[in-house]
Design an enzyme around this catalytic site. Structure first.
Site, PDB file in Angstrom:
ATOM      1  N   CYS A  41       0.895  -1.369  -0.121  1.00 40.38           N
ATOM      2  CA  CYS A  41      -0.150   0.058  -0.131  1.00 40.38           C
ATOM      3  C   CYS A  41       0.944   1.135   0.083  1.00 40.38           C
ATOM      4  CB  CYS A  41      -0.966   0.014   1.192  1.00 40.38           C
ATOM      5  SG  CYS A  41      -1.490   1.378   1.477  1.00 40.38           S
ATOM      6  N   CYS A  44       0.007   3.986   2.565  1.00 43.97           N
ATOM      7  CA  CYS A  44       0.557   3.529   3.873  1.00 43.97           C
ATOM      8  C   CYS A  44       1.893   3.913   4.123  1.00 43.97           C
ATOM      9  CB  CYS A  44       0.526   2.090   4.202  1.00 43.97           C
ATOM     10  SG  CYS A  44      -1.484   1.223   4.102  1.00 43.97           S
TER      11      CYS A  44
END
Length: 132
Positions: A41, A44
């Protein structure tokens, strides 16, 4: 080496078996931000240094628990909290969820969000003073 480079005692990895003790119970002692993230991600990875910076600045007033959702049974926690995407950050205080957000945010935005969601008195810069 993402998400594992800071030897900060206020930032720690947590997994499903220890979540109740390390997050929920511990949040009675100090607020805990829980960062639900995944290695694949990109947002993230963008959020992580900002979270770590804010927690470091607060010097123990708030802790940061990082949950890699693709490790072990951690996705069960994401399901339990009905997360729809990553990153999602949930603030726990006194054993209760106090707020959550999804997506990347800047350091300034994180400071403002914490000041808005923490139950006083936490001593945060910019946090409203507790009524006396």
């Amino acid at each position: 080496m993402p998400h594992r480079h800071l030897p900060n005692p206020f930032i720690f990895a947590v997994h499903l078996p220890g979540f109740e003790a390390e997050v929920i119970a511990a949040s009675h002692q100090h607020p805990i931000l829980v960062d639900f993230w995944a290695d694949w991600c990109a947002p993230c990875h963008a959020l992580s240094p900002h979270l770590e910076r804010v927690v470091s600045e607060l010097d123990g007033a708030v802790r940061l628990a990082k949950i890699e959702v693709d490790e072990g049974d951690n996705m069960k926690l994401a399901g339990h909290y009905r997360l729809r995407g990553f990153p999602t950050v949930i603030l726990f205080q006194d054993g209760q969820e106090r707020g959550r957000f999804s997506g990347a945010r800047s350091t300034h935005q994180l400071r403002d969000w914490l000041a808005e969601h923490l139950r006083p008195p936490e001593g945060l810069v910019g946090a409203p003073e507790a009524a006396s």
